[in-house]
Write a protein that holds these residues in place. Structure first.
Motif, PDB file in Angstrom:
ATOM      1  N   SER A 100       0.821  -1.215   0.000  1.00  0.00           N
ATOM      2  CA  SER A 100       0.000   0.000   0.000  1.00  0.00           C
ATOM      3  C   SER A 100       0.849   1.256   0.000  1.00  0.00           C
ATOM      4  O   SER A 100       0.416   2.302  -0.488  1.00  0.00           O
ATOM      5  CB  SER A 100      -0.914   0.028   1.215  1.00  0.00           C
ATOM      6  N   VAL A 101       2.024   1.169   0.580  1.00  0.00           N
ATOM      7  CA  VAL A 101       2.901   2.346   0.580  1.00  0.00           C
ATOM      8  C   VAL A 101       3.122   2.803  -0.856  1.00  0.00           C
ATOM      9  O   VAL A 101       3.071   3.994  -1.169  1.00  0.00           O
ATOM     10  CB  VAL A 101       4.241   2.009   1.258  1.00  0.00           C
ATOM     11  N   GLY A 102       3.326   1.831  -1.749  1.00  0.00           N
ATOM     12  CA  GLY A 102       3.500   2.186  -3.150  1.00  0.00           C
ATOM     13  C   GLY A 102       2.188   2.499  -3.831  1.00  0.00           C
ATOM     14  O   GLY A 102       2.062   3.496  -4.543  1.00  0.00           O
ATOM     15  N   TYR A 103       1.201   1.668  -3.608  1.00  0.00           N
ATOM     16  CA  TYR A 103      -0.047   1.782  -4.361  1.00  0.00           C
ATOM     17  C   TYR A 103      -0.766   3.082  -4.047  1.00  0.00           C
ATOM     18  O   TYR A 103      -1.366   3.697  -4.918  1.00  0.00           O
ATOM     19  CB  TYR A 103      -0.952   0.599  -4.037  1.00  0.00           C
ATOM     20  N   MET A 104      -0.717   3.501  -2.787  1.00  0.00           N
ATOM     21  CA  MET A 104      -1.458   4.690  -2.389  1.00  0.00           C
ATOM     22  C   MET A 104      -0.593   5.944  -2.436  1.00  0.00           C
ATOM     23  O   MET A 104      -0.951   6.955  -1.851  1.00  0.00           O
ATOM     24  CB  MET A 104      -2.028   4.510  -0.972  1.00  0.00           C
ATOM     25  N   SER A 105       0.550   5.875  -3.137  1.00  0.00           N
ATOM     26  CA  SER A 105       1.478   6.996  -3.057  1.00  0.00           C
ATOM     27  C   SER A 105       0.889   8.298  -3.587  1.00  0.00           C
ATOM     28  O   SER A 105       1.345   9.370  -3.222  1.00  0.00           O
ATOM     29  CB  SER A 105       2.768   6.659  -3.808  1.00  0.00           C
ATOM     30  N   PHE A 113      -5.581   5.606   5.608  1.00  0.00           N
ATOM     31  CA  PHE A 113      -5.673   4.302   4.965  1.00  0.00           C
ATOM     32  C   PHE A 113      -4.880   3.254   5.752  1.00  0.00           C
ATOM     33  O   PHE A 113      -5.369   2.161   6.052  1.00  0.00           O
ATOM     34  CB  PHE A 113      -5.144   4.405   3.535  1.00  0.00           C
ATOM     35  N   MET A 114      -3.635   3.613   6.085  1.00  0.00           N
ATOM     36  CA  MET A 114      -2.793   2.662   6.806  1.00  0.00           C
ATOM     37  C   MET A 114      -3.403   2.321   8.170  1.00  0.00           C
ATOM     38  O   MET A 114      -3.379   1.168   8.602  1.00  0.00           O
ATOM     39  CB  MET A 114      -1.380   3.237   7.007  1.00  0.00           C
TER      40      MET A 114
END
Lengths: 690, 528
Positions: A100-105, A113-114
């Motif tokens: 998610s760190v990448g996907y939600m950048s 989100f996290m």
């Protein structure tokens, strides 16, 4: 250790939600991912402790609800079943967090989100470590809440909000059953603690309970009500309509919640309650039939959808159906086995699809993809692995788990076992077909996207690919590493009692060739003094209970050759047809659609479940609500109640005021009549005069 | 552990809590000066007074012996001894938390009205302190005449709060409220007098031991029911509630939903069950069905509301349906659940009305359609609103779940059909609350004014956060409350069952004929 494994995600959630301003997005990502990785490592350590060391125990945290006989504690129940689930949940969740760190950048609300993801993980862990039905319900609703929050995460989108509410409400309908089941269990057993339930299940297996005026077999009622909850959460036919819509959420959410973990909670519930379900054969039959039907129906729908995520969603639903019919034929260990392998390869597929969507500038329609496999080769390869596992091709994980599920169904030798087997075989064919339809439509053929999108296509960053590799490893290896432990036979003839002690050396001789040797090597490291052996009896310990005569997993090992190989054949045929129809003879799909137009319409419209529910439940509920409000409250109660009384009072007062004439003779006359009336009443009442 | 106050038998903490607000009223009435100063001083005085009461409430909580089922902090002074009246105060596990709830909500209401009440501030504060005095008195009174005075007295300040500081249709609503409740009060007064004649005393604990013939019980029960059912409110006498809530100022709604609705439930527990056990048993099926209708009917009605306050008002009726359901199961879980549900609803509905008040103060409309997308400009508001919304939905981990679930467990033991139907309310509750939340907090921001609203200020946070923490605390550690109410509830149920089992009705001949009541024969054991 278990405290760490369960509460680390909660810690991450609290830190981020309370101090999101101070630590900013970067900090939030570090904290939540860090907490998740710690939790994942802790749960792996627990796994070894419980499986190899044979320790299972319950940690009591505090009292929760205490009311008379109804007493429930917050507790963590650590046994094989729960640590398996904890490992699955924590590992997949850790992968999804990092991904998610990448996907939600590009998103503005990364911290939120996290934190939701972490909260979800915590709720899921509370669910799987529950020691009683009520705590399970806590986790159950908790994951439902997080699912609601995450589906509606992009809350400016109308469709996302609608899907979120729908998910919560449909789940609540299932929870209605779960709540009633918990109450029924309390009435039947006098407790909702698992230990009490499991001990007394046999003793109360003859009892009946009155429900809606009928005398019903008590355990069947309890189990069916609980299963209703499971149907809601695990999107089984009838209560499944929320799952495809849930794809409105960001893709990591779909992977974590709607593929790997939350939707399997229903499977977990039934497996956890196996000592009770074993004494409710009718309930098991229902579970099997619903599961088999779901596996089939969902696969038929999956073949016709164009949204890449929805195809995978229906595939998830179909695979959940497999797990349920495995449960229904008492093959609980096979169901959990499939649950675990499925968690890996389905999360992989979803995250892979996410990678594709990310690359295609948020395009989800497969009709607008194609011809991109050279541009994103790693994603392409990973999707292949996931699909091979899903289709049940050896040596990928799905092969082992799906086969044992189908073999167990066959080995049940009941009508619903046979029904499940054939439904499963048909679904296996369709699964392979739509998986390759997906791969070919997405990656091969001529590019159908606009040039701008095509130019923009790029492989995902490492932070997104790394978790995919972890999951891919699981999708490749989990099957044969764990086959022996989860569903392996102690030995071929009966006699479980002595199995653990004497036969732990030769337990590796299992049916699948090439598996056991590696197992043997793996096993050498294990400390001998625990007498742990790599077969299902000692692996599961007391956490799963199967009546001896119901042990279909055991019987499955003796299934005929064609029963074992048919699923593989079907898988290969499905892949072949997929290639034929979408790669080489691309006119076939259109022709098929034309020939079977009515059937296609039925499937394409998802068997019209949404439309029917809307017409039967949703619209009438609002109509009745309006009727009660306008008709009931305003026109009946108020009109004849307070307003009516007020009106009448005024009118009567008006009438009465005319009597205030001021003429004495009128007053005297009225008085006289009244006196006569009262006297005559007394006379008649006493009957004998004065 | 129990030191201090319980030893100081002479220290009349209950009377102090009850009448301290009156002292505040006197001081406020004496304030003179510029209008602005008067208003400000009145506000401060009211706040300090109510905080003092709350402080005493905390001492009360600390000194309360949770292991005892007896009345504690008892004060008894002969009043009209020749008639058997006395000034008798005391609390047990059933009432103590309602005293605390009243003491807790009053300062919150005063702070919430700080800026939103602009006219007749002094009078408003006076009315509120009066209200606090009467509410606490109601829950402490152990003499039925005293109880009646407090119980009905509450009507007057509430009537004024709605009628003077209310919305455009305030007069209609205030009268509706007054008429409905008055109807019940008259009948209850008759019932109380009859009880006095029957038992020769107005002392509540003494009355609990008086045996009353079943025939008489039925009439008395109905008279009490008329009053308590309106207060709850139960279907079909609930229609005053939405109107009253809609027109009342925020603080009025908070107290109305938070405390006043609980008086009915408290009345059932104090009078109907212990004094009229046979009648309670007889009428229980009727109460069950009315409760279920209330739950389902009002949930469906809530579904179609366009007015936020009306929606929450209808949801209150549904939630109170669980209370009546639980009380008349007369099972440990049912009764404890009902009390817990009342407390929890007192916090949650109060908080929800405060939440509505927050946006109403900014946009001056309660129409749901005018809002939307508030999460963007009011994230803090969205978060607290979320917590209370989930509490109202009964999510495990919030206090709403514990009460609802326990009452349902109680109901399931008595009647599975009722329990199953009531549980549908849990599903419907999720629907209307989530739709409300979605339409107000999420979605596009169509209304520019709504999109420009500022987030919660410090004062609002100070009001809402304690409530949110309590809701979560009670959801995770409900034993804080249930442990302390359990002995009293046990005693109540034991006595009830003893009474039910003891008398094959007719044998107890009592002074039934003192008041002429038409001889209506009611079939024994029959249902309605």
């Amino acid at each position: 250790m278990e405290i760490l494994a369960v509460f680390a995600p909660l810690f991450g959630f609290l830190i981020v939600s309370l101090f999101s301003k101070q630590i900013e997005d970067m900090g939030a990502q570090v904290v939540t991912c860090g907490a998740m990785i710690v939790a994942a490592l802790a749960s792996v350590a627990l796994f070894f402790d419980v499986i190899l060391g044979g320790h299972s125990y319950t940690t009591v945290l505090s009292d929760w609800v205490m009311s008379g006989d109804f007493s429930v504690q917050w507790a963590l129940r650590i046994d094989t079943l729960s640590v398996v689930m904890m490992c699955v949940v924590n590992i997949v969740s850790a992968c999804v967090h990092v991904y998610s760190v990448g996907y939600m950048s590009h998103d503005d609300h990364k911290a939120r989100f996290m934190s939701y993801l972490s909260l979800f993980t915590f709720a899921m862990l509370m669910l799987v470590t529950a020691d009683n039905l009520l705590q399970l319900f806590f986790g159950w609703e908790g994951v439902g809440l997080c699912s609601y929050l995450l589906i509606g995460f992009w809350n400016h989108k109308h469709s996302a909000n609608a899907a979120a509410v729908k998910a919560f409400v449909v789940n609540r309908i299932g929870d209605f059953g779960l709540a009633l089941g918990t109450m029924a269990a309390f009435v039947v057993f006098g407790s909702v603690e698992f230990d009490v339930l499991f001990e007394q299940a046999e003793a109360v297996s003859g009892d009946t309970i009155e429900f809606f005026g009928f005398e019903i077999h008590a355990l069947t009622l309890v189990c069916l009500l609980l299963f209703m909850g499971a149907m809601g959460k695990s999107a089984q036919l009838g209560l499944h309509t929320w799952l495809p819509d849930a794809m409105e959420g960001p893709t990591p959410v779909s992977a974590l919640i709607h593929a790997a973990t939350m939707v399997t909670a229903g499977v977990f519930l039934v497996a956890r309650m196996s000592p009770v379900f074993e004494y409710a054969p009718d309930a098991l039959m229902v579970v099997a039939v619903v599961g088999a039907t779901t596996a089939f129906v969902a696969a038929t729908i999956g073949m016709t959808q164009f949204d890449i995520k929805r195809v995978i969603a229906y595939s998830t639903m179909s695979q959940l159906g497999y797990m349920f019919f495995a449960l229904g034929v008492s093959a609980y260990s096979a169901a959990i086995f499939h649950l675990m392998t499925h968690a890996f390869f389905k999360a992989l597929l979803f995250l892979g699809a996410g990678s594709v969507i990310h690359a295609m500038s948020d395009e989800q329609d497969m009709r607008k993809m194609g011809g991109i496999y050279k541009k994103i080769p790693i994603t392409y390869a990973l999707m292949w692995i996931g699909s091979l596992a899903l289709a049940g091709i050896p040596p990928f994980a799905g092969y082992f788990s799906k086969d044992i599920v189908l073999e167990s169904a066959w080995a049940d030798h009941t009508w619903f076992g046979a029904y499940a087997y054939w439904m499963g075989i048909a679904a296996a064919f369709m699964t392979a077909f739509y998986s390759w339809r997906l791969i070919i439509m997405t990656f091969h053929g001529k590019p159908r996207a606009t040039k701008k999108v095509m130019d923009h296509i790029h492989e995902s960053p490492g932070v997104m690919l790394a978790p995919l590799f972890v999951l891919a490893t699981g999708a490749v290896l989990a099957g044969f590493i764990f086959y022996g432990g989860f569903v392996g036979s102690a030995h071929h003839d009966e006699g479980h009692a002595e199995a653990t002690e004497e036969h732990h050396v030769d337990t590796y001789v299992v049916t699948k060739e090439g598996v056991h040797k590696k197992e043997g090597v793996h096993k050498k490291e294990e400390p001998e003094e625990h007498h742990a052996s790599w077969d299902k009896t000692s692996f599961w310990g007391d956490s799963i209970f199967v009546k001896h005569e119901n042990d279909t997993v055991e019987a499955a090992h003796g299934a005929p050759f064609w029963v074992k190989k048919l699923p593989l054949l079907m898988g290969l045929l499905g892949i072949g047809l997929g290639y034929l129809a979408y790669m080489f003879r691309t006119e076939i799909p259109a022709t098929m659609v034309r020939i079977f137009a009515p059937i296609h319409r039925l499937l394409f419209n998802k068997w019209f479940f949404d439309e029917i529910y809307d017409a039967v439940f949703v619209k009438p509920a609002f109509r009745i609500g309006r009727l009660f409000w306008i008709g009931g409250d305003q026109n009946i109660i108020d009109k004849h109640g307070p307003d009516g009384v007020a009106d009448k009072t005024q009118k009567i007062a008006g009438v009465l005021s005319r009597f205030q004439s001021g003429y004495i003779y009128q007053y005297a006359f009225v008085m006289m009549i009244a006196v006569i009336g009262i006297i005559s009443w007394f006379v008649f009442k006493n009957g004998n005069g004065f | 552990m129990v030191t201090g106050f319980r030893d100081m038998v002479d220290f009349p903490i209950l009377s102090i809590m009850t009448f301290l607000p009156l002292a505040g009223v006197f001081i406020i009435l004496m304030i003179r000066g510029e209008a602005e100063d008067v208003d400000r001083n009145a506000k401060h005085m009211a706040l300090y007074t109510s905080l003092f009461v709350l402080a005493f409430g905390l001492f009360l909580f600390k000194g309360f012996d949770g292991s005892s089922a007896d009345f504690q902090f008892v004060e008894k002074v002969q009043w009209f001894s020749s008639f058997g009246f006395s000034y008798h105060m005391g609390v047990d596990g059933i009432s103590v938390f309602f005293v605390l709830l009243s003491a807790f909500l009053t300062p919150i209401c005063i702070i919430a009205s700080w800026d939103s009440i602009k006219t007749r501030v002094k009078e408003f504060m006076v009315a509120f302190l009066m209200l606090e005095c009467l509410m606490i008195g109601t829950f402490c009174a152990l003499d039925s005449i005293l109880f009646y005075v407090f119980f009905e007295g509450v009507l007057i300040p509430m009537f004024l709060i709605i009628g003077v500081w209310g919305g455009p249709r305030r007069v209609y609503s205030a009268y509706k409220f007054f008429l409905y409740t008055l109807l019940g009060s008259v009948l209850m007064l008759i019932a109380l007098l009859t009880l006095y004649v029957q038992g020769g005393t107005t002392d509540i604990p003494a009355l609990m031991d008086v045996d009353i013939a079943k025939n008489m019980q039925l009439w008395l029960w109905l008279a009490f029911f008329a009053s308590f059912a309106v207060k709850m409110p139960m279907w079909p006498v609930h229609t005053w509630l939405p109107d009253a809530h809609v027109e009342a100022p925020t603080a009025g709604s908070v107290i109305l939903a938070g405390v006043l609705l609980k008086m009915g439930g408290y009345g059932f527990l104090r009078f109907s069950l212990p004094m009229l056990p046979d009648a309670s048993l007889f009428f229980a099926p009727m109460v069950f069905w009315l409760s279920v209708i209330a739950i389902v009917y009002t949930s469906l009605v809530a579904l179609v509301q366009e007015d936020m306050k009306k929606l929450i008002a209808y949801s209150s009726v549904a939630h109170m349906g669980f209370v009546t359901l639980g009380i008349f199961t007369v099972t440990t879980q049912g009764v404890e659940g009902a009390i817990f549900q009342m407390l929890s609803h007192g916090l949650i509905s109060a908080a929800l009305f405060l939440c509505v008040g927050v946006v109403y103060d900014r946009l001056h409309t309660r129409e749901i359609g005018r809002y939307g997308g508030l999460v963007n400009n009011m994230p803090r508001y969205a978060t607290v609103f979320m917590i209370f919304m989930l509490g109202s939905v009964g999510l495990p981990g919030t206090s709403g779940f514990v009460g609802e679930f326990l009452t349902l467990v109680g109901a399931f033991q008595v009647d599975t059909i009722i329990a199953a139907l009531a549980t549908t309310g849990v599903v419907l509750g999720a629907v209307y609350m989530l739709l409300l939340y979605r339409r107000v907090i999420f979605g596009p921001q169509d209304n520019k004014d709504a999109a420009a609203m500022a987030d919660l200020n410090i004062r609002e946070i100070g009001v809402l956060v304690p409530l949110a923490l309590l809701v979560l605390w009670l959801g995770v550690f409900p034993t804080t409350v249930t442990d302390r109410i359990a002995p009293s509830v046990d005693k109540l149920i034991r006595n009830y069952e003893a009474d039910i089992n003891a008398d094959p009705v007719a044998e107890k001949t009592t002074i039934e004929d003192v008041i002429i009541i038409p001889n209506i024969i009611i079939p024994e054991g029959g249902s309605l």
